[in-house]
Each structure stands twice: as structure tokens, then as C-alpha cells.
Design an enzyme around this catalytic site. Sequence first.
Site, PDB file in Angstrom:
ATOM      1  N   ASP A  26       0.835  -1.212   0.000  1.00 19.57           N
ATOM      2  CA  ASP A  26       0.000   0.000   0.000  1.00 19.57           C
ATOM      3  C   ASP A  26       0.864   1.255   0.000  1.00 19.57           C
ATOM      4  O   ASP A  26       1.975   1.254   0.523  1.00 19.57           O
ATOM      5  CB  ASP A  26      -0.914  -0.027   1.245  1.00 19.57           C
ATOM      6  CG  ASP A  26      -2.081   0.937   1.108  1.00 19.57           C
ATOM      7  OD1 ASP A  26      -2.358   1.400  -0.033  1.00 19.57           O
ATOM      8  OD2 ASP A  26      -2.720   1.230   2.128  1.00 19.57           O
ATOM      9  N   HIS A  43       1.946   3.346  -9.165  1.00 19.60           N
ATOM     10  CA  HIS A  43       1.717   1.916  -9.432  1.00 19.60           C
ATOM     11  C   HIS A  43       2.849   1.331 -10.281  1.00 19.60           C
ATOM     12  O   HIS A  43       3.257   0.189 -10.078  1.00 19.60           O
ATOM     13  CB  HIS A  43       0.365   1.704 -10.124  1.00 19.60           C
ATOM     14  CG  HIS A  43      -0.806   2.125  -9.284  1.00 19.60           C
ATOM     15  ND1 HIS A  43      -0.900   1.810  -7.944  1.00 19.60           N
ATOM     16  CD2 HIS A  43      -1.933   2.836  -9.577  1.00 19.60           C
ATOM     17  CE1 HIS A  43      -2.030   2.307  -7.450  1.00 19.60           C
ATOM     18  NE2 HIS A  43      -2.667   2.947  -8.416  1.00 19.60           N
ATOM     19  N   LEU A 137      10.704 -20.255  -5.226  1.00 22.51           N
ATOM     20  CA  LEU A 137       9.805 -19.328  -4.527  1.00 22.51           C
ATOM     21  C   LEU A 137       8.427 -19.424  -5.162  1.00 22.51           C
ATOM     22  O   LEU A 137       8.302 -19.416  -6.385  1.00 22.51           O
ATOM     23  CB  LEU A 137      10.334 -17.891  -4.655  1.00 22.51           C
ATOM     24  CG  LEU A 137       9.438 -16.779  -4.091  1.00 22.51           C
ATOM     25  CD1 LEU A 137       9.485 -16.770  -2.561  1.00 22.51           C
ATOM     26  CD2 LEU A 137       9.862 -15.406  -4.618  1.00 22.51           C
TER      27      LEU A 137
HETATM   28  C1  IPE Z   1      -5.515  -2.725  -0.047  1.00 20.30           C
HETATM   29  O1  IPE Z   1      -5.130  -1.401  -0.306  1.00 20.30           O
HETATM   30  C2  IPE Z   1      -5.455  -3.516  -1.283  1.00 20.30           C
HETATM   31  C3  IPE Z   1      -4.194  -3.516  -1.998  1.00 20.30           C
HETATM   32  C4  IPE Z   1      -3.018  -3.090  -1.611  1.00 20.30           C
HETATM   33  C5  IPE Z   1      -4.273  -4.102  -3.272  1.00 20.30           C
HETATM   34  P1  IPE Z   1      -6.179  -0.212  -0.306  1.00 20.30           P
HETATM   35  O2  IPE Z   1      -5.369   1.028  -0.350  1.00 20.30           O
HETATM   36  O3  IPE Z   1      -7.180  -0.403  -1.367  1.00 20.30           O
HETATM   37  O4  IPE Z   1      -6.877  -0.403   1.121  1.00 20.30           O
HETATM   38  P2  IPE Z   1      -7.938   0.484   1.893  1.00 20.30           P
HETATM   39  O5  IPE Z   1      -9.180   0.453   1.105  1.00 20.30           O
HETATM   40  O6  IPE Z   1      -7.360   1.850   2.018  1.00 20.30           O
HETATM   41  O7  IPE Z   1      -8.082  -0.182   3.214  1.00 20.30           O
HETATM   42  C1  IPE Z   2      -1.761   0.236  -3.298  1.00 18.27           C
HETATM   43  O1  IPE Z   2      -1.506   1.606  -3.341  1.00 18.27           O
HETATM   44  C2  IPE Z   2      -2.011  -0.339  -4.676  1.00 18.27           C
HETATM   45  C3  IPE Z   2      -3.403  -0.711  -4.927  1.00 18.27           C
HETATM   46  C4  IPE Z   2      -4.387  -0.694  -4.095  1.00 18.27           C
HETATM   47  C5  IPE Z   2      -3.689  -1.148  -6.276  1.00 18.27           C
HETATM   48  P1  IPE Z   2      -2.673   2.659  -3.264  1.00 18.27           P
HETATM   49  O2  IPE Z   2      -3.100   2.962  -4.662  1.00 18.27           O
HETATM   50  O3  IPE Z   2      -3.744   2.219  -2.359  1.00 18.27           O
HETATM   51  O4  IPE Z   2      -1.901   3.902  -2.659  1.00 18.27           O
HETATM   52  P2  IPE Z   2      -2.455   4.929  -1.594  1.00 18.27           P
HETATM   53  O5  IPE Z   2      -2.959   4.150  -0.429  1.00 18.27           O
HETATM   54  O6  IPE Z   2      -3.539   5.702  -2.274  1.00 18.27           O
HETATM   55  O7  IPE Z   2      -1.265   5.767  -1.283  1.00 18.27           O
HETATM   56 MG    MG Z   3      -4.091   2.485  -0.362  1.00 20.88          MG
END
Ligand code: IPE
Ligand code: IPE
Ligand code: MG
Length: 253
Positions: A26, A43, A137
Amino acid sequence: MAFFSSSTRDLPQSTVVPQHLAVIMDGNGRWAKKRFLPRVAGHVKGVDALRDMVRVCLDRGVRYLTVFAFSSENWRRPQDEVSLLMQLFVKALQQEVERMNRNNVRLRVVGDLSRFDPLLQSLVAEAEAKTATNTALDLTIAANYGGRWDIMQALNRLAAADPARAGTWSEADLEPYLAMNFAPEPDLFIRTGGEERISNFLLWQLAYTEFYFTPTLWPDFDAGELDKAIASYQQRERRFGRTSEQLTDTGNA
Ligand code: IPE
Ligand code: IPE
Ligand code: MG
């Protein structure tokens, strides 16, 4: 096929490198925002960070790496971000399989793939088949995955296979139908990006996993960061309901 049953019955050592590492990657969006870049740039960096993490896991002797790439709730994001994420996924599958084979990495994708476009579904099947005999892995990408979805799909498949015993099913009856049936339960769970929640990741499988949260954003999570998480894990005492004394007395009371 051999299935792993609940690892919480045994006592895995926490002094060693975790055998199974589960990661919520995240913070990509915030990484980009800090640099005045579009979210998708985060991303793209996130894919680079995952490639590096696979290499570090191989080096450190982690046997299973399971990462959350797209949750069943992430469809709620703006349509252009969702479609860019799908394009990135397609590109990564096309570009990384060769490297995975060179590094003896087996790829699996878990989640409800039926919602993905047919090209993506066929690339997933192809990548899984091409890496199926690799043994260093096991890399598992959770995509359109949700912990509740996993438990329900397992329950529905068990109900179809064994209706006569409904009402007396045990945990061990359900486990072969869960998406992660090929792996022991995660030893260490890491969530980057500062949020301290599971966000519907592996609900069943994380029952006794050690949790590690870090404010480091996923694109910045490198070998040094992983080593810090592993060092923290190695300080933990995994008791699985027992007392501390029992662990030193008999080892596996
Ligand atoms: C959780 O991240 C899912 C992934 C990393 C793919 P999110 O950023 O979507 O989570 P929430 O919704 O903030 O909890
Ligand atoms: C995690 O990073 C990747 C996915 C959920 C696909 P985020 O896109 O949630 O990044 P933040 O949380 O907005 O920084
Ligand atoms: Mg996020």
C-alpha cells in the site's frame, strides 16, 4: 494433491526467516502525490518494488511470497485508475515470466478472475502454466481477491462436493477449498503505507500470523526495510495459545 492443514497446531520457529510472507503493498498513490505525479506513476514504481522484493525474498530464503495487488473493493476506484492498473497487470505478465523462469519462481494468481477481461485471464493461465514446475519461490498475486470471498467460494465448493456431511464439516474439511491451499499459513504479514488494517486480505489464513506495519510507502520498501520486518519477526514469541513456559519445556506441547 497434498494440502497444508492449519499450521497453528504446530510451532514454527520465529527465530528463522519466515517461510511464508504476506504483503499488502500500500502507498503507491501517496508516493506519486508527494512527487506531483499521477497515481499511476506510483503503481508503475510499485511493480518495480515487487520485482525487487521477489529477488530479495529469493536471497533471504523466503519460500512463499503472497502479495495483495487488487482487492475486490478496488473496483470502486475511478474507472481510469482501474483500467490503468489492469494494463499494468497485463504488461507485467507479458514481461516478467521469462525472468521468473530464470529465477525458478512459480507464479499463481488467486482471486475471482472471472471479472477480468479475457486477455488478462488467458495471460494469467499461460504464466501459471509456464512457471508451474519452478520450485525456489512461490509468488502468489491476489487480484480481485477478498478474504470473505475466499471463505464463501470454499464453502460453496465444499457444499457441492460433500452435501451429505453438511452440519458436521470441520476446519480441515474447508481448507482444501481455500485459494491458498497449496501453502502453509503466512508467518509474517507486512502492510506498508501506514494503514493498520487487513482490508479483507487473507482473513482465514492470518489467524495466527505475526503482523508488521510500517509507514514506508510501497515503492520505497526495499531490502533494508524487509530485513527490518524480518528482524522484528525474529523477536516475537509465537505461542498459539500456549504459555511461554511450555515453549521452553517441551518445544511442541
Ligand atoms: C488494499 O489497499 C489492497 C491492496 C493493496 C491491493 P487499499 O489502499 O485499497 O486499502 P484500503 O481500502 O485503504 O483499506
Ligand atoms: C496500493 O496503493 C495499490 C493498490 C491498491 C492497487 P494505493 O493505490 O492504495 O496507494 P495509496 O494508499 O492511495 O497511497
Ligand atoms: Mg491504499
